[in-house]
Design a protein around this motif. Structure first.
Motif, mmCIF file in Angstrom:
data_model
loop_
_atom_site.group_PDB
_atom_site.id
_atom_site.type_symbol
_atom_site.label_atom_id
_atom_site.label_comp_id
_atom_site.label_asym_id
_atom_site.label_seq_id
_atom_site.Cartn_x
_atom_site.Cartn_y
_atom_site.Cartn_z
ATOM 1 N N THR A 52 -18.552 13.959 -4.129
ATOM 2 C CA THR A 52 -18.066 13.736 -5.695
ATOM 3 C C THR A 52 -17.073 14.601 -6.018
ATOM 4 O O THR A 52 -16.059 14.378 -6.821
ATOM 5 C CB THR A 52 -19.114 13.848 -6.669
ATOM 6 O OG1 THR A 52 -20.429 13.038 -6.214
ATOM 7 C CG2 THR A 52 -18.780 13.459 -8.136
ATOM 8 N N GLY A 53 -17.075 16.068 -5.737
ATOM 9 C CA GLY A 53 -16.130 17.143 -5.967
ATOM 10 C C GLY A 53 -14.798 16.489 -5.156
ATOM 11 O O GLY A 53 -13.653 16.760 -5.934
ATOM 12 N N LEU A 54 -14.910 16.211 -3.906
ATOM 13 C CA LEU A 54 -13.788 16.008 -3.277
ATOM 14 C C LEU A 54 -12.944 14.855 -3.844
ATOM 15 O O LEU A 54 -11.690 14.961 -3.846
ATOM 16 C CB LEU A 54 -14.170 15.872 -1.842
ATOM 17 C CG LEU A 54 -14.387 16.986 -1.008
ATOM 18 C CD1 LEU A 54 -14.764 16.543 0.413
ATOM 19 C CD2 LEU A 54 -13.341 17.917 -0.875
ATOM 20 N N PHE A 55 -13.842 13.717 -4.122
ATOM 21 C CA PHE A 55 -13.137 12.460 -4.712
ATOM 22 C C PHE A 55 -12.652 12.665 -6.021
ATOM 23 O O PHE A 55 -11.298 12.395 -6.439
ATOM 24 C CB PHE A 55 -14.224 11.452 -4.776
ATOM 25 C CG PHE A 55 -13.980 10.107 -5.465
ATOM 26 C CD1 PHE A 55 -12.879 9.146 -4.792
ATOM 27 C CD2 PHE A 55 -14.070 9.934 -6.830
ATOM 28 C CE1 PHE A 55 -12.650 8.153 -5.436
ATOM 29 C CE2 PHE A 55 -13.511 8.699 -7.421
ATOM 30 C CZ PHE A 55 -12.868 7.788 -6.678
ATOM 31 N N SER A 56 -13.133 13.578 -6.880
ATOM 32 C CA SER A 56 -12.520 14.124 -8.245
ATOM 33 C C SER A 56 -11.484 14.799 -7.984
ATOM 34 O O SER A 56 -10.265 14.773 -8.812
ATOM 35 C CB SER A 56 -13.789 14.841 -9.041
ATOM 36 O OG SER A 56 -14.763 14.071 -9.259
ATOM 37 N N LEU A 57 -11.259 15.559 -7.016
ATOM 38 C CA LEU A 57 -10.099 16.345 -6.818
ATOM 39 C C LEU A 57 -8.930 15.767 -6.219
ATOM 40 O O LEU A 57 -7.626 15.625 -6.808
ATOM 41 C CB LEU A 57 -10.270 17.606 -5.682
ATOM 42 C CG LEU A 57 -9.288 18.329 -5.342
ATOM 43 C CD1 LEU A 57 -8.776 19.352 -6.604
ATOM 44 C CD2 LEU A 57 -9.498 19.275 -4.104
ATOM 45 N N ALA A 58 -9.248 14.601 -5.625
ATOM 46 C CA ALA A 58 -8.361 13.813 -5.292
ATOM 47 C C ALA A 58 -7.703 12.987 -6.375
ATOM 48 O O ALA A 58 -6.530 12.656 -6.294
ATOM 49 C CB ALA A 58 -8.632 12.842 -4.150
ATOM 50 N N ILE A 59 -8.523 12.461 -7.022
ATOM 51 C CA ILE A 59 -8.051 11.670 -8.260
ATOM 52 C C ILE A 59 -7.213 12.423 -9.276
ATOM 53 O O ILE A 59 -6.059 11.993 -9.796
ATOM 54 C CB ILE A 59 -9.297 11.079 -9.020
ATOM 55 C CG1 ILE A 59 -9.970 9.976 -8.159
ATOM 56 C CG2 ILE A 59 -8.860 10.380 -10.232
ATOM 57 C CD1 ILE A 59 -9.067 9.055 -7.785
ATOM 58 N N TRP A 60 -7.691 13.618 -9.473
ATOM 59 C CA TRP A 60 -6.876 14.737 -10.478
ATOM 60 C C TRP A 60 -5.660 14.859 -9.583
ATOM 61 O O TRP A 60 -4.634 14.909 -10.612
ATOM 62 C CB TRP A 60 -7.732 15.991 -10.405
ATOM 63 C CG TRP A 60 -7.164 16.943 -11.521
ATOM 64 C CD1 TRP A 60 -7.160 17.022 -12.875
ATOM 65 C CD2 TRP A 60 -6.056 18.133 -11.011
ATOM 66 N NE1 TRP A 60 -6.352 18.128 -13.176
ATOM 67 C CE2 TRP A 60 -5.653 18.575 -12.031
ATOM 68 C CE3 TRP A 60 -5.813 18.521 -9.598
ATOM 69 C CZ2 TRP A 60 -4.946 19.817 -11.953
ATOM 70 C CZ3 TRP A 60 -4.867 19.518 -9.567
ATOM 71 C CH2 TRP A 60 -4.391 20.268 -10.886
ATOM 72 N N THR A 61 -5.508 15.129 -8.459
ATOM 73 C CA THR A 61 -4.297 15.703 -7.878
ATOM 74 C C THR A 61 -3.155 14.378 -7.839
ATOM 75 O O THR A 61 -1.995 14.526 -8.308
ATOM 76 C CB THR A 61 -4.381 15.797 -6.187
ATOM 77 O OG1 THR A 61 -5.332 16.892 -6.128
ATOM 78 C CG2 THR A 61 -3.076 16.199 -5.666
ATOM 79 N N LEU A 62 -4.018 13.095 -7.967
ATOM 80 C CA LEU A 62 -2.982 11.867 -7.845
ATOM 81 C C LEU A 62 -2.521 11.642 -9.406
ATOM 82 O O LEU A 62 -1.255 11.562 -9.558
ATOM 83 C CB LEU A 62 -3.679 10.596 -7.635
ATOM 84 C CG LEU A 62 -2.982 9.306 -7.898
ATOM 85 C CD1 LEU A 62 -1.968 9.253 -6.930
ATOM 86 C CD2 LEU A 62 -3.906 8.290 -7.390
#
Length: 305
Positions: A52-62
């Motif tokens: 969940t943390g990795l997915f949230s980080l990817a969305i935030w970066t995008l």
């Protein structure tokens, strides 16, 4: 011969399942001890937290790299699309059909235009009057302080003259002089012309039934879409922006049916894309189904005396 396996009864099977759920001999539940269940639960909890943390980080970066005011890619929009109102679209063609002798028929057309032009009300547009310079692009490099928006030039319905609905609420659909509204779609940061001497105009030509068209009139004068309405900076930056419009009043005669092509003419607007029939132009058929009644002829017979 090998002995056949003894068939187990329903009670024995239920007893085996109960032992699987909880085995008091070795202290296991569903095949694992409580200690192992704790370990496996912690493992999966940590696994899903990391995922969940990795997915949230990817969305935030995008989202951090995206500009909320300007799309990153607009290479598929070389020219804007053009639309016509009343918007009587079918699967393949735009056919605007009405009957000037049938109030229910022409009322649908006039109601459609009234609804569309409601946002262009003169009173509402007074709030958008920012003294725009006619004939020049309204370039705005900075946002307004506080609101973080940009100004928009007003376009009032009265600029459409005889096709504004102010003088004739029927927009000519109770006669052979109906009005249609031409609108060019929005593209962010788009300027239709690089030539400062060339006007941005709407030009309508008759493709079929030229003998059934008596006259074509444009409102505003000269069918202009003024430069001051461009460029468009996006809905977030210009929440009060309204597209400039051109109204076309067509006088029908004869069979009262014709096919038209209306283009927005500027040096950066193309209209010959076979894959997009609405790029730079719109093609539609206008037809009045009213058949005028023929005057009855009275024959006078004279008798010879």
């Amino acid at each position: 011969m090998a002995a056949l396996k003894e068939k187990r009864t329903c009670g024995q099977r239920c007893e085996d399942f109960g032992r699987f759920v909880w085995n008091s001999d070795n202290g296991t539940s569903f095949g694992r001890t409580p200690e192992k269940w704790v370990y496996i639960s912690l493992y999966y909890a940590a696994f899903y937290v990391v995922m969940t943390g990795l997915f949230s980080l990817a969305i935030w970066t995008l989202m951090y790299t995206l500009d909320p005011y300007t799309p990153d890619y607009q290479d598929r929009l070389p020219s804007p699309g053009v639309m016509v109102w009343p918007d009587k679209y079918d699967e393949e063609h735009i056919v605007i059909t009405y009957n000037s002798s049938d109030k229910a028929s022409w009322s649908k057309m006039s109601s459609c235009l009234h609804n569309f032009l409601g946002q262009y009300n003169d009173t509402l547009q007074k709030d958008c009057d920012h003294n725009c310079t006619k004939g020049k692009y309204f370039m705005q490099d900075k946002f307004l302080p506080g609101t973080h928006t940009k100004e928009s030039c007003s376009f009032s319905v009265s600029q459409l003259g005889n096709c504004s609905g102010l003088h004739d609420p029927t927009f000519g659909y109770n006669s052979d002089m109906p009005c249609v509204i031409i609108k060019m779609n929005r593209i962010i940061n788009y300027r239709p012309s690089q030539n400062n001497t060339q006007d941005i105009q709407v030009n309508c030509t008759v493709l079929e039934g030229v003998e059934n068209v008596k006259k074509i009139e444009y409102f505003p004068e000269n069918a202009l879409m003024d430069r001051s309405y461009f460029p468009y900076y996006g809905k977030l930056a210009q929440p009060d922006y309204l597209n400039p419009l051109v109204a076309v009043r067509i006088s029908l005669t004869g069979k009262r049916s014709a096919k038209f092509q209306c283009r927005v003419v500027a040096d950066k607007i193309t209209y010959e894309n076979i894959h997009d029939p609405y790029e730079g132009k719109v093609v539609f058929t206008l037809q009045n189904l009213h058949v005028p009644s023929k005057p009855s002829s009275v024959h006078h017979h004279s008798s010879a005396l």
